[in-house]
Design a protein around this motif. Structure first.
Motif, PDB file in Angstrom:
ATOM      1  N   GLY A 203      15.055  16.773  23.246  1.00 15.99           N
ATOM      2  CA  GLY A 203      16.007  16.026  22.444  1.00 15.99           C
ATOM      3  C   GLY A 203      15.242  15.481  21.404  1.00 15.99           C
ATOM      4  N   CYS A 204      15.632  14.603  20.428  1.00 18.32           N
ATOM      5  CA  CYS A 204      15.069  14.284  19.207  1.00 18.32           C
ATOM      6  C   CYS A 204      13.934  13.469  19.471  1.00 18.32           C
ATOM      7  N   ALA A 205      13.531  12.876  20.464  1.00 19.25           N
ATOM      8  CA  ALA A 205      12.022  12.348  20.638  1.00 19.25           C
ATOM      9  C   ALA A 205      11.282  13.050  21.542  1.00 19.25           C
ATOM     10  N   ALA A 206      11.491  14.308  21.817  1.00 23.37           N
ATOM     11  CA  ALA A 206      10.759  15.044  22.754  1.00 23.37           C
ATOM     12  C   ALA A 206      10.065  16.045  22.360  1.00 23.37           C
ATOM     13  N   PHE A 207       9.065  16.418  22.779  1.00 23.58           N
ATOM     14  CA  PHE A 207       7.967  17.715  22.489  1.00 23.58           C
ATOM     15  C   PHE A 207       8.726  19.039  22.151  1.00 23.58           C
ATOM     16  N   MET A 208      10.024  19.018  23.248  1.00 21.39           N
ATOM     17  CA  MET A 208      10.739  20.232  22.863  1.00 21.39           C
ATOM     18  C   MET A 208      12.285  19.738  22.482  1.00 21.39           C
ATOM     19  N   GLN A 209      12.612  20.023  21.140  1.00 25.19           N
ATOM     20  CA  GLN A 209      13.774  19.417  20.689  1.00 25.19           C
ATOM     21  C   GLN A 209      14.955  19.882  21.028  1.00 25.19           C
ATOM     22  N   THR A 210      15.026  21.284  21.765  1.00 21.32           N
ATOM     23  CA  THR A 210      16.210  21.817  22.046  1.00 21.32           C
ATOM     24  C   THR A 210      16.274  22.070  23.555  1.00 21.32           C
ATOM     25  N   LYS A 211      17.431  22.021  24.366  1.00 15.26           N
ATOM     26  CA  LYS A 211      17.412  22.108  25.832  1.00 15.26           C
ATOM     27  C   LYS A 211      16.860  23.800  26.120  1.00 15.26           C
ATOM     28  N   ALA A 212      17.413  24.494  25.131  1.00 16.55           N
ATOM     29  CA  ALA A 212      16.943  26.065  25.395  1.00 16.55           C
ATOM     30  C   ALA A 212      15.290  26.125  25.450  1.00 16.55           C
ATOM     31  N   ASP A 213      14.647  25.467  24.442  1.00 14.71           N
ATOM     32  CA  ASP A 213      13.296  25.585  24.591  1.00 14.71           C
ATOM     33  C   ASP A 213      12.709  24.953  25.684  1.00 14.71           C
ATOM     34  N   ALA A 214      13.154  23.589  26.142  1.00 14.49           N
ATOM     35  CA  ALA A 214      12.733  22.995  27.244  1.00 14.49           C
ATOM     36  C   ALA A 214      13.003  23.781  28.511  1.00 14.49           C
ATOM     37  N   LEU A 215      14.104  24.579  28.430  1.00 15.94           N
ATOM     38  CA  LEU A 215      14.277  25.521  29.732  1.00 15.94           C
ATOM     39  C   LEU A 215      13.181  26.521  29.690  1.00 15.94           C
ATOM     40  N   LYS A 216      12.723  27.014  28.469  1.00 11.32           N
ATOM     41  CA  LYS A 216      11.811  27.996  28.802  1.00 11.32           C
ATOM     42  C   LYS A 216      10.545  27.719  29.009  1.00 11.32           C
ATOM     43  N   LEU A 217      10.016  26.433  28.542  1.00 11.48           N
ATOM     44  CA  LEU A 217       8.852  25.954  29.124  1.00 11.48           C
ATOM     45  C   LEU A 217       8.941  25.521  30.610  1.00 11.48           C
ATOM     46  N   ALA A 218      10.101  24.928  30.966  1.00 12.01           N
ATOM     47  CA  ALA A 218      10.097  24.580  32.455  1.00 12.01           C
ATOM     48  C   ALA A 218      10.061  25.755  33.174  1.00 12.01           C
ATOM     49  N   GLN A 219      10.692  26.866  32.829  1.00 11.94           N
ATOM     50  CA  GLN A 219      10.648  28.061  33.639  1.00 11.94           C
ATOM     51  C   GLN A 219       9.092  28.637  33.636  1.00 11.94           C
ATOM     52  N   ALA A 220       8.563  28.611  32.488  1.00 11.94           N
ATOM     53  CA  ALA A 220       7.220  29.174  32.412  1.00 11.94           C
ATOM     54  C   ALA A 220       6.244  28.451  33.546  1.00 11.94           C
ATOM     55  N   MET A 221       6.376  27.298  33.332  1.00 12.89           N
ATOM     56  CA  MET A 221       5.492  26.417  34.201  1.00 12.89           C
ATOM     57  C   MET A 221       5.844  26.359  35.629  1.00 12.89           C
ATOM     58  N   VAL A 222       6.914  26.494  35.958  1.00  9.26           N
ATOM     59  CA  VAL A 222       7.556  26.442  37.434  1.00  9.26           C
ATOM     60  C   VAL A 222       7.115  27.777  37.921  1.00  9.26           C
ATOM     61  N   ALA A 223       7.220  29.122  37.308  1.00  8.94           N
ATOM     62  CA  ALA A 223       6.956  30.175  37.734  1.00  8.94           C
ATOM     63  C   ALA A 223       5.136  30.079  38.058  1.00  8.94           C
ATOM     64  N   LEU A 224       4.596  29.616  36.892  1.00  3.64           N
ATOM     65  CA  LEU A 224       3.016  29.699  37.094  1.00  3.64           C
ATOM     66  C   LEU A 224       2.478  28.771  38.192  1.00  3.64           C
ATOM     67  N   GLY A 225       3.147  27.663  38.325  1.00  2.00           N
ATOM     68  CA  GLY A 225       2.772  26.595  39.420  1.00  2.00           C
ATOM     69  C   GLY A 225       2.926  27.244  40.811  1.00  2.00           C
ATOM     70  N   ASN A 226       4.080  27.703  40.987  1.00  3.38           N
ATOM     71  CA  ASN A 226       4.251  28.414  42.320  1.00  3.38           C
ATOM     72  C   ASN A 226       3.348  29.666  42.594  1.00  3.38           C
ATOM     73  N   GLN A 227       3.177  30.528  41.546  1.00  6.31           N
ATOM     74  CA  GLN A 227       2.406  31.710  41.507  1.00  6.31           C
ATOM     75  C   GLN A 227       0.869  31.183  42.010  1.00  6.31           C
ATOM     76  N   CYS A 228       0.605  30.021  41.617  1.00  3.63           N
ATOM     77  CA  CYS A 228      -0.898  29.614  41.934  1.00  3.63           C
ATOM     78  C   CYS A 228      -0.728  28.646  43.257  1.00  3.63           C
ATOM     79  N   GLY A 229       0.056  28.765  43.946  1.00  7.61           N
ATOM     80  CA  GLY A 229       0.168  28.091  45.293  1.00  7.61           C
ATOM     81  C   GLY A 229       0.589  26.784  45.173  1.00  7.61           C
ATOM     82  N   THR A 230       1.028  26.003  44.211  1.00  8.03           N
ATOM     83  CA  THR A 230       1.480  24.852  44.169  1.00  8.03           C
ATOM     84  C   THR A 230       3.124  24.821  44.091  1.00  8.03           C
TER      85      THR A 230
END
Ligand code: URA
Length: 435
Positions: A203-230
């Motif tokens: 949203g307008c006050a977030a690091f990621m302005q669009t939901k699509a970009d936020a989703l990309k970041l979320a997916q990348a972090m979730v995949a990596l966190g799980n891959q690293c055992g958390t």
């Protein structure tokens, strides 16, 4: 190490081997690679990207650039939450004691605010006597004894991120999904967690302005966190409107205590409950989100997280008597001004970015990492979208250091609100779950 061939390889979009990434992070942390070469590598990564294996190697190398926290074996899982930041986002404050009361251990390593985004440590610094910087041994001891700690990164935790983040800031390479992922997760992985919930704002006050970009970041972090055992999950939440009805360091501590006293705003409570519920499911303490939400609500309603909060702040040096006295004050700032509506109607917009900018400009945020902060300034009683407002009714109040800044703030704050004749449907706060 001759770093130039690696910079050139990334410039040509070649894949770097994990050992090469480990070596350059080790050498950079040991100050054997000059900043200008690392800045060139960061720019190459910004444009050419990193694949999943490279991002994992970078994250783990950054985590291992310093000490990781070590905890004794215990039946209470180690959990934490990380938010990508927003206006009025004070969830960490009530969430840590709630999680401790739900049977978790919470080593919540937090950061400071920069620009319009607030930082948990700055909010806590407004509590008389509270210490945000603790040595690693003290963090472990308090997590074991109290169940939760909210403090800053020690000097020896993830030093590579500190150095790299400063360079990214100065070289225009902050908004790279892989670099953000490595930066955030290297710090979270250094806490040795069993489960992590990420609140990725858009949203307008977030690091990621669009939901699509936020989703990309979320997916990348979730995949990596799980891959690293958390066990890692993310929720995507709306940051077009401030969270809660108060923004500004001390005002947010006050609203967090209201939340723990079950008198806080609904959206803050919802996000606190939802974050706790996700972690209950992630750690298999609950079978479904629905039962987890009931468990978290019952715990919050019981009042024990409020007592845990007091225990936590006292354990971190707070003067409880002075804190409770401060809570009774309507304002701790020199000037308090009511901002009123020119017309009647329904609030259709309350722009979080404008409110964040006003708070930063009246001294509640930092323009540079070195700026000092006024903890007492901010905005409260914010009228949220959907609320009915009468002509001359209250839009918000501004707590300022002097009359001149309050006046300028008032003009800007008025522009943050849009009023319409009809009540518009309200947007969902938690819009998606990833993982
Ligand atoms: N927060 C971090 O810690 N790192 C980033 O890169 C962005 C936000």
């Amino acid at each position: 190490m001759n770093f130039l061939p690696l910079i050139e390889a990334k410039r040509e979009e070649k894949i770097l081997a994990p050992e090469q990434i480990q070596e350059f992070i080790r050498e950079f942390t040991a100050e054997k690679i000059p900043d200008y070469q690392m800045a060139a590598m960061l720019m190459a990564i910004y444009f050419r990207g990193l694949n999943t294996d490279e991002t994992t190697a970078l994250t783990l190398a950054m985590r291992d650039s310093g000490d990781v926290l070590k905890f004794p074996k215990d039946k209470r899982p180690l959990v934490d939450k990380h938010s990508t930041g927003g206006i009025g986002d004070k969830v960490s404050l009530p969430l840590a004691p709630l999680l401790a009361c739900l049977g978790f251990r919470v080593p919540m390593i937090s950061g400071r605010g920069l620009g319009i985004t607030g930082g948990t440590l700055d909010k806590l610094d407004s509590i008389p006597g509270f210490k945000t910087l603790l040595p690693a041994a003290q963090i472990t001891k308090l997590v074991q004894q109290v169940g939760c700690v909210i403090c800053g990164q020690t000097d020896t935790m993830v030093p590579a991120d500190k150095k790299i983040y400063a360079l990214r800031d100065a070289s225009g390479t902050v908004p790279s999904i892989q670099l953000i992922t490595a930066s955030i997760l290297s710090k979270k992985l250094a806490e040795c967690l069993d489960a992590l919930i990420l609140d990725v704002k858009f949203g307008c006050a977030a690091f990621m302005q669009t939901k699509a970009d936020a989703l990309k970041l979320a997916q990348a972090m979730v995949a990596l966190g799980n891959q690293c055992g958390t066990n890692t999950r993310a929720i995507l939440t709306d940051m077009n409107t401030p969270l809660g009805r108060a923004a500004g360091n001390w005002l947010e501590v006050k609203e967090s205590v209201d939340c723990l006293d079950n008198k806080g705003p609904n959206d803050l409570r919802e996000l606190v409950i939802d974050s706790a519920a996700q972690l209950l499911v992630q750690t298999k303490k609950s079978k479904s989100l629905a039962t987890a939400r009931v468990l978290a609500e019952e715990c919050l309603n019981s009042g024990t997280p409020r007592k845990k909060w007091d225990e936590m702040i006292v354990a971190q040096g707070a003067d409880l008597k002075a804190f409770n006295k401060k809570l009774l004050l309507d304002s701790t700032a020199k000037i308090l001004v009511e901002i009123k509506s020119d017309r009647a109607g329904f609030i259709s917009k309350c722009d979080a970015r404008i409110i964040g900018e006003v708070i930063r400009d009246i001294g509640g945020g930092r323009l540079t990492k070195e700026s000092s902060i006024n903890f007492d300034v901010g905005v409260d009683r914010i009228a949220k979208p959907g609320a009915r407002v009468e002509k001359l009714g209250l839009l918000c109040r501004v707590h300022a250091a002097d009359a001149a800044t309050a006046k300028i703030a008032g003009t800007h704050l008025k522009a943050a609100f849009k009023i319409s004749a009809r009540k518009l449907p309200s947007l969902k706060l938690v819009q998606e779950t990833v993982g």
